[in-house]
Design an enzyme around this catalytic site. Structure first.
Site, PDB file in Angstrom:
ATOM      1  N   GLU A 261      54.695  15.583  94.259  1.00 15.07           N
ATOM      2  CA  GLU A 261      55.382  14.514  95.189  1.00 15.07           C
ATOM      3  C   GLU A 261      54.129  13.691  95.809  1.00 15.07           C
ATOM      4  O   GLU A 261      52.975  14.586  96.222  1.00 15.07           O
ATOM      5  CB  GLU A 261      56.261  14.968  96.319  1.00 15.07           C
ATOM      6  CG  GLU A 261      57.506  15.652  95.840  1.00 15.07           C
ATOM      7  CD  GLU A 261      58.187  16.098  97.102  1.00 15.07           C
ATOM      8  OE1 GLU A 261      57.780  16.017  98.336  1.00 15.07           O
ATOM      9  OE2 GLU A 261      59.215  16.939  96.986  1.00 15.07           O
ATOM     10  N   GLU A 310      66.558   8.060 101.844  1.00 13.30           N
ATOM     11  CA  GLU A 310      67.644   8.783 101.816  1.00 13.30           C
ATOM     12  C   GLU A 310      68.009   9.046 103.230  1.00 13.30           C
ATOM     13  O   GLU A 310      67.551   9.675 104.212  1.00 13.30           O
ATOM     14  CB  GLU A 310      67.080  10.259 101.260  1.00 13.30           C
ATOM     15  CG  GLU A 310      66.952  10.188  99.733  1.00 13.30           C
ATOM     16  CD  GLU A 310      66.286  11.231  99.352  1.00 13.30           C
ATOM     17  OE1 GLU A 310      66.915  12.413  98.965  1.00 13.30           O
ATOM     18  OE2 GLU A 310      64.866  11.542  99.151  1.00 13.30           O
ATOM     19  N   LYS A 313      68.490  12.730 105.313  1.00  9.49           N
ATOM     20  CA  LYS A 313      67.628  13.579 105.479  1.00  9.49           C
ATOM     21  C   LYS A 313      67.251  14.153 106.747  1.00  9.49           C
ATOM     22  O   LYS A 313      67.365  13.166 107.580  1.00  9.49           O
ATOM     23  CB  LYS A 313      66.305  13.130 104.567  1.00  9.49           C
ATOM     24  CG  LYS A 313      66.242  12.957 103.327  1.00  9.49           C
ATOM     25  CD  LYS A 313      64.777  13.106 102.410  1.00  9.49           C
ATOM     26  CE  LYS A 313      64.159  14.269 102.766  1.00  9.49           C
ATOM     27  NZ  LYS A 313      62.792  14.562 102.030  1.00  9.49           N
ATOM     28  N   GLU A 319      61.184  10.445 107.456  1.00 11.85           N
ATOM     29  CA  GLU A 319      61.682  11.369 106.383  1.00 11.85           C
ATOM     30  C   GLU A 319      62.642  10.492 105.555  1.00 11.85           C
ATOM     31  O   GLU A 319      62.804  10.684 104.435  1.00 11.85           O
ATOM     32  CB  GLU A 319      62.111  12.481 106.731  1.00 11.85           C
ATOM     33  CG  GLU A 319      61.195  13.558 107.431  1.00 11.85           C
ATOM     34  CD  GLU A 319      60.185  14.086 106.440  1.00 11.85           C
ATOM     35  OE1 GLU A 319      60.677  13.918 104.868  1.00 11.85           O
ATOM     36  OE2 GLU A 319      59.092  14.761 106.375  1.00 11.85           O
TER      37      GLU A 319
END
Length: 338
Positions: A261, A310, A313, A319
């Protein structure tokens, strides 16, 4: 023959036998209530020339949609399933039979857990689960030697590394946790997967780390490692090389690191802007093909985080803003160099 010549020959032969792909994949996280269907996502990977996917758990819709594509898969064992796979080899066999064997030609890695720390309740189960997965691959009559083709590993974060500056001083915080895992990687010729985020390193130490250094934009060498004379112009190289140093100190025979990642948020935090994120992803995709100062010329297989923003999250607002695509499938940053 001089020792340095022998070392060069050994390194040359190793990399001939263990080629590192200049591959850039993208992590497909699914923690959102507004994301496209799995089939649409796979089509988006294909239309953008993305040749590898990291999937954090065996989502059957995605696995089915990947059938017949040339997209290689890094398939995760979810953290909440590690203990059950560790406690019973039969559970690992069932997991492999359902999630690996039907899709074996797609799967390049099985990743047992993501960012497990030594203090986590699953920590003692990571290695037994990895061992049971290997056993299940070996035991399957229909595996067609999948245990040789599919590498089993785990994904750590850089919190497990201490003394990372200069990179040659890098070492693991807890050898009792990581050393048996490294022994497993040695025995099975598997790489260590590491989630590496210059973004978080930068925002946690802006006094000593410049934004240009974190974004690959430094115009000249930022520092030279006093222990080996290697020059560093960007933070990612320094972080990766500190992991290599830690692996060697912990007994890795032929350490291999995959960046499982790496990303930069477009909003929601310090330095989280569209311009910075665009620069990071573009520069990252171009740079990792060159290798690091310690491993010059050996491209770093890298997975960008993440495919989409997203919206469910947890944690800081940033984030929820790491996507390179919006949920409506529009690209944030144009065509990246996958």
């Amino acid at each position: 023959m001089a020792a340095t010549t022998l070392l060069f020959i050994a390194a040359f032969l190793f990399y001939c036998l263990h080629p590192t792909e200049a591959q850039i994949g993208v992590c497909y996280g699914k923690i959102g209530d507004n994301l496209p269907s799995s089939q649409d996502v796979v089509n988006l990977y294909k239309s953008n020339g993305i040749k590898a996917m990291r999937l954090y758990f065996p989502d059957q819709d995605t696995l089915q949609a990947l059938q017949g594509t040339n997209i290689e898969l890094m398939l995760g064992v979810a953290n909440e399933n590690i203990e059950s796979l560790a406690s019973c080899s039969c559970a690992a066999k069932r997991w492999v039979r359902r999630n690996v064997l039907p899709f074996g030609s797609l799967i390049k890695y099985v990743v047992v857990g993501n960012e497990i720390n030594p203090s986590d309740k699953q920590a003692s189960s990571v290695l037994p689960a990895m061992q049971n997965i290997i056993y299940a691959l070996n035991a399957s009559q229909n595996s067609n030697n999948l245990n040789d083709e599919i590498k089993v590993s785990t994904a750590i974060n850089t919190n497990l590394i201490k003394n990372s500056y200069p990179p040659s001083n890098g070492q693991f915080q807890d050898l009792s946790y990581i050393t048996p895992i490294i022994d497993f990687l040695n025995s099975n010729d598997s790489p260590l997967l590491v989630n590496i985020y210059p973004y978080f390193a930068y925002i946690n130490d802006t006094q000593h780390i410049s934004l240009d250094y974190a974004l690959f934009n430094a115009p000249e060498v930022v520092f030279t490692d006093p222990n080996n004379g290697l020059d560093y112009k960007n933070l990612l190289d320094a972080m990766v090389d500190s992991v290599y140093a830690a692996l060697r100190k912990a007994g890795a025979n032929h350490p291999r690191v995959i960046v499982s990642e790496s990303g930069w948020p477009s909003r929601g935090g310090s330095a989280a802007t569209m311009d910075n994120a665009k620069a990071y992803y573009e520069n990252l995709a171009n740079h990792v093909k060159q290798g690091t100062p310690l491993m010059a010329g050996q491209p770093i297989e890298t997975y960008l985080f993440a495919m989409f923003d997203e919206n469910q999250k947890q944690g800081a607002s940033s984030e929820r803003n790491f996507g390179i695509f919006y949920p409506n499938q529009q690209s944030k940053y144009g065509q990246l160099n996958f």
